[in-house]
Motif scaffolding. Structure first.
Motif, short mmCIF file in Angstrom:
data_model
loop_
_atom_site.label_atom_id
_atom_site.label_comp_id
_atom_site.label_asym_id
_atom_site.label_seq_id
_atom_site.Cartn_x
_atom_site.Cartn_y
_atom_site.Cartn_z
N THR A 143 0.80 -1.23 0.00
CA THR A 143 0.00 0.00 0.00
C THR A 143 0.83 1.27 0.00
OG1 THR A 143 -0.11 0.15 2.42
CG2 THR A 143 -1.78 -1.22 1.31
N ALA A 144 2.13 1.17 0.29
CA ALA A 144 3.02 2.33 0.39
C ALA A 144 2.66 3.22 1.58
CB ALA A 144 3.03 3.15 -0.88
N ALA A 145 1.85 2.72 2.50
CA ALA A 145 1.49 3.49 3.70
C ALA A 145 2.66 3.48 4.69
CB ALA A 145 0.25 2.90 4.36
N ALA A 146 2.94 4.63 5.29
CA ALA A 146 4.02 4.73 6.27
C ALA A 146 3.71 3.85 7.48
CB ALA A 146 4.20 6.18 6.70
N LEU A 147 4.71 3.16 7.98
CA LEU A 147 4.53 2.26 9.12
C LEU A 147 4.81 2.93 10.45
CD1 LEU A 147 6.18 -0.99 7.68
CD2 LEU A 147 3.77 -0.33 7.67
N ALA A 148 5.28 4.17 10.43
CA ALA A 148 5.61 4.86 11.68
C ALA A 148 5.61 6.36 11.45
CB ALA A 148 6.98 4.41 12.20
N ASP A 149 5.49 7.09 12.54
CA ASP A 149 5.66 8.54 12.54
C ASP A 149 6.93 8.87 13.33
OD1 ASP A 149 3.27 9.15 11.14
OD2 ASP A 149 2.12 8.87 12.97
N ILE A 150 7.64 9.89 12.89
CA ILE A 150 8.83 10.33 13.62
C ILE A 150 8.48 11.63 14.35
CG2 ILE A 150 11.28 10.86 13.49
CD1 ILE A 150 10.51 8.08 12.44
N ILE A 151 8.72 11.65 15.65
CA ILE A 151 8.46 12.84 16.47
C ILE A 151 9.77 13.27 17.10
CG2 ILE A 151 7.11 13.80 18.39
CD1 ILE A 151 5.07 11.58 17.94
N PHE A 152 10.15 14.54 16.88
CA PHE A 152 11.43 15.03 17.36
C PHE A 152 11.27 15.75 18.69
CE2 PHE A 152 11.92 14.42 12.85
CZ PHE A 152 13.19 13.87 12.74
N PRO A 153 12.33 15.77 19.50
CA PRO A 153 12.24 16.40 20.84
C PRO A 153 11.72 17.83 20.80
CG PRO A 153 14.27 15.14 20.66
CD PRO A 153 13.64 15.13 19.30
N ALA A 154 12.08 18.58 19.77
CA ALA A 154 11.65 19.98 19.68
C ALA A 154 10.14 20.10 19.51
CB ALA A 154 12.36 20.68 18.52
N ASP A 155 9.49 19.02 19.06
CA ASP A 155 8.04 19.05 18.82
C ASP A 155 7.25 18.53 20.02
OD1 ASP A 155 8.58 19.94 16.23
OD2 ASP A 155 8.77 17.88 15.49
N ILE A 156 7.93 18.15 21.09
CA ILE A 156 7.27 17.56 22.26
C ILE A 156 7.19 18.60 23.37
CG2 ILE A 156 7.38 15.73 24.00
CD1 ILE A 156 9.01 14.10 21.95
N GLN A 157 6.03 18.69 23.97
CA GLN A 157 5.83 19.65 25.06
C GLN A 157 6.77 19.33 26.22
OE1 GLN A 157 2.05 19.51 27.21
NE2 GLN A 157 1.88 21.73 26.97
N PRO A 158 7.57 20.30 26.67
CA PRO A 158 8.55 20.02 27.72
C PRO A 158 7.97 19.95 29.13
CG PRO A 158 8.71 22.32 27.06
CD PRO A 158 7.72 21.67 26.12
N THR A 159 6.70 20.35 29.29
CA THR A 159 6.09 20.32 30.62
C THR A 159 5.87 18.88 31.06
OG1 THR A 159 4.92 22.37 30.10
CG2 THR A 159 4.16 21.13 32.02
N ALA A 160 6.28 18.57 32.28
CA ALA A 160 6.15 17.21 32.79
C ALA A 160 4.69 16.84 33.00
CB ALA A 160 6.91 17.06 34.11
N PRO A 161 4.28 15.61 32.67
CA PRO A 161 2.91 15.17 32.96
C PRO A 161 2.67 15.15 34.47
CG PRO A 161 4.05 13.64 31.47
CD PRO A 161 5.08 14.56 32.02
N LEU A 162 1.39 15.25 34.85
CA LEU A 162 1.03 15.28 36.27
C LEU A 162 0.66 13.89 36.75
CD1 LEU A 162 -1.14 18.53 36.35
CD2 LEU A 162 1.20 18.25 37.19
N PHE A 163 1.45 13.37 37.69
CA PHE A 163 1.15 12.08 38.31
C PHE A 163 1.39 12.21 39.81
CE2 PHE A 163 2.74 10.84 34.01
CZ PHE A 163 1.55 10.34 33.53
N ASN A 164 0.96 11.21 40.57
CA ASN A 164 1.20 11.27 42.01
C ASN A 164 2.69 11.12 42.29
OD1 ASN A 164 1.92 8.45 42.28
ND2 ASN A 164 -0.25 7.93 42.16
N ALA A 165 3.07 11.37 43.53
CA ALA A 165 4.49 11.43 43.90
C ALA A 165 5.20 10.11 43.64
CB ALA A 165 4.62 11.83 45.37
N THR A 166 4.53 8.99 43.90
CA THR A 166 5.15 7.68 43.71
C THR A 166 5.48 7.43 42.26
OG1 THR A 166 3.95 6.81 45.62
CG2 THR A 166 4.89 5.21 44.11
N VAL A 167 4.53 7.68 41.38
CA VAL A 167 4.75 7.48 39.94
C VAL A 167 5.80 8.46 39.42
CG1 VAL A 167 3.67 7.59 37.66
CG2 VAL A 167 2.44 6.53 39.57
#
Length: 401
Positions: free
Chosen positions: A87-111
């Motif tokens: 099908t010529a369909a791409a099997l993956a997407d490439i995501i670069f660090p500059a495109d990722i939100q630098p804010t840390a996700p919110l989890f409890n202290a243990t996680v």
């Protein structure tokens, strides 16, 4: 300059992985625009250059150390990704660090502490290698949908300064069943050749129990191919798997992951923190945040974010159309019935005195009569009288019974 928006987009993409020569040309273009009096366009290019510098400075030591642990070619935005042969369909997407939100996700202290441990292992690879220990190279992240698993995986990559090869395995299974094993082999070959994190999303789509009588032989062969590729990659790069359905995973798959991280649904304090995180620029009173946290018991971060959006819309429309918090919660519960705990939903649509009593008596919520009155748009004496009448009515029913 005509079509400057296109030039601006090209410069932004180029700076994500720019050589000194490329940067020099963007600087020349900026200076030429400034000389020609195009101050606004020149400032836009300056902003792109500055943002690229800040991104590079986020964690330089981590980036260099992660490179030492991840040998291979450097991924760029021009690197061709593997495709399905038919099908010529791409099997993956490439995501670069500059495109990722630098804010840390919110989890409890243990996680959060467990996540920081993973990052610190990779940041201190050299120190660990001196005592013949390597960082964890495989991590399975599991939990309910909407708990932030994919965002966490991307954030880890951003912290390590590594691009992500993102693969949604459910698409491979449903669309390319006959060639899935070959596609998986091509994906792993690609990831093993480059310096990256391989992120296998919807992992349960392929990694199913091999003795499931409902599954055809092709899926069983795919699972075996996946296991073999995981075994090879564990000595090459970092692999993260994500699943909403851990019980569907083959026991042999579990053994391939050194770290098995469960992301729980947020508790009261985390729900309040998530609501506060998504609230700006609207300023919500603390009692509103507390009630949102109480109302969303059993909800995920994504569901809380959805409720906050409803709240923000309700507080910023025309004055005559603005809703109170309780009306906003009722609207959300009506439009999202399956996402709201049945007990909380029943209280919202029950007699208001029962809701007030639940709010007053809940030790976690800790509302005073004044708090309830402010939320309900009544003074605290009115709330008190309403609760008193309700209590007397209940006593009368007991005596009559």
């Amino acid at each position: 300059m005509d079509h400057f928006s296109i030039i601006q987009a090209l410069c932004r993409a180029a700076m994500a992985d720019a050589s000194p020569a490329l940067r020099k040309q963007i600087e020349r273009l900026r200076d030429a625009l400034a000389k020609d009096g195009d101050a606004k366009q020149s400032a836009a290019l300056t902003s792109i250059l500055t943002t690229a510098d800040r991104t590079k400075e986020l964690s330089p030591s981590r980036i260099e150390r992660s490179k030492a642990q991840n040998p291979g070619e450097v991924l760029t935005r021009n690197t061709p990704v593997p495709v399905d042969r038919e099908t010529a369909a791409a099997l993956a997407d490439i995501i670069f660090p500059a495109d990722i939100q630098p804010t840390a996700p919110l989890f409890n202290a243990t996680v959060s502490q467990a996540i920081e441990t993973i990052i610190e292992e990779w940041a201190n690879f050299e120190a660990l290698s001196e005592i013949d220990i390597r960082p964890s190279k495989t991590c399975l992240i599991y939990g309910a949908p909407g708990t932030g698993k994919t965002r966490l995986a991307l954030w880890i990559a951003q912290q390590l300064g590594l691009p992500v090869v993102l693969v949604k395995l459910d698409g491979l299974v449903s669309s390319f069943l006959g060639t899935t094993a070959r596609n998986i082999g091509n994906l792993f070959t690609f990831a093993n050749r480059h310096r990256c994190i391989l992120l296998l999303d919807e992992f349960d789509a392929i990694a199913k129990v091999r003795d499931d009588p409902q599954e055809v032989g092709e899926i069983k062969r795919v699972v075996n191919a996946l296991l073999q590729n995981l075994d090879v990659r564990r000595d090459i790069g970092f692999t993260i798997g994500i699943t909403n359905h851990p019980k569907l995973l083959d026991t042999a798959v579990w053994r391939r992951f050194e770290v098995q991280l469960e992301i729980p649904k947020p508790d009261f304090e985390m729900r309040k923190a998530i609501a506060a995180h998504f609230m700006p620029p609207v300023k919500a009173p603390d009692i509103h945040l507390r009630l949102i946290a109480w109302f969303t018991e059993g909800s995920t971060g994504a569901e809380i974010e959805s409720l906050v959006r409803t709240y923000k819309k309700a507080t910023t429309v025309r004055e005559e159309d603005k809703r109170g918090l309780l009306d906003t919660l009722r609207q959300f519960a009506t439009l999202n019935a399956a996402r709201v705990q049945s007990e909380r939903r029943a209280l919202l649509f029950d007699d208001s005195s029962n809701l007030f009593r639940a709010m007053r008596d809940d030790p976690i919520l800790g509302f005073s009569m004044a708090d309830i009155g402010e939320i309900a748009g009544k003074d605290k004496s009115t709330v008190s009288r309403q609760l008193g009448r309700s209590a007397k009515s209940g006593e009368g029913e007991v005596l009559n019974g």
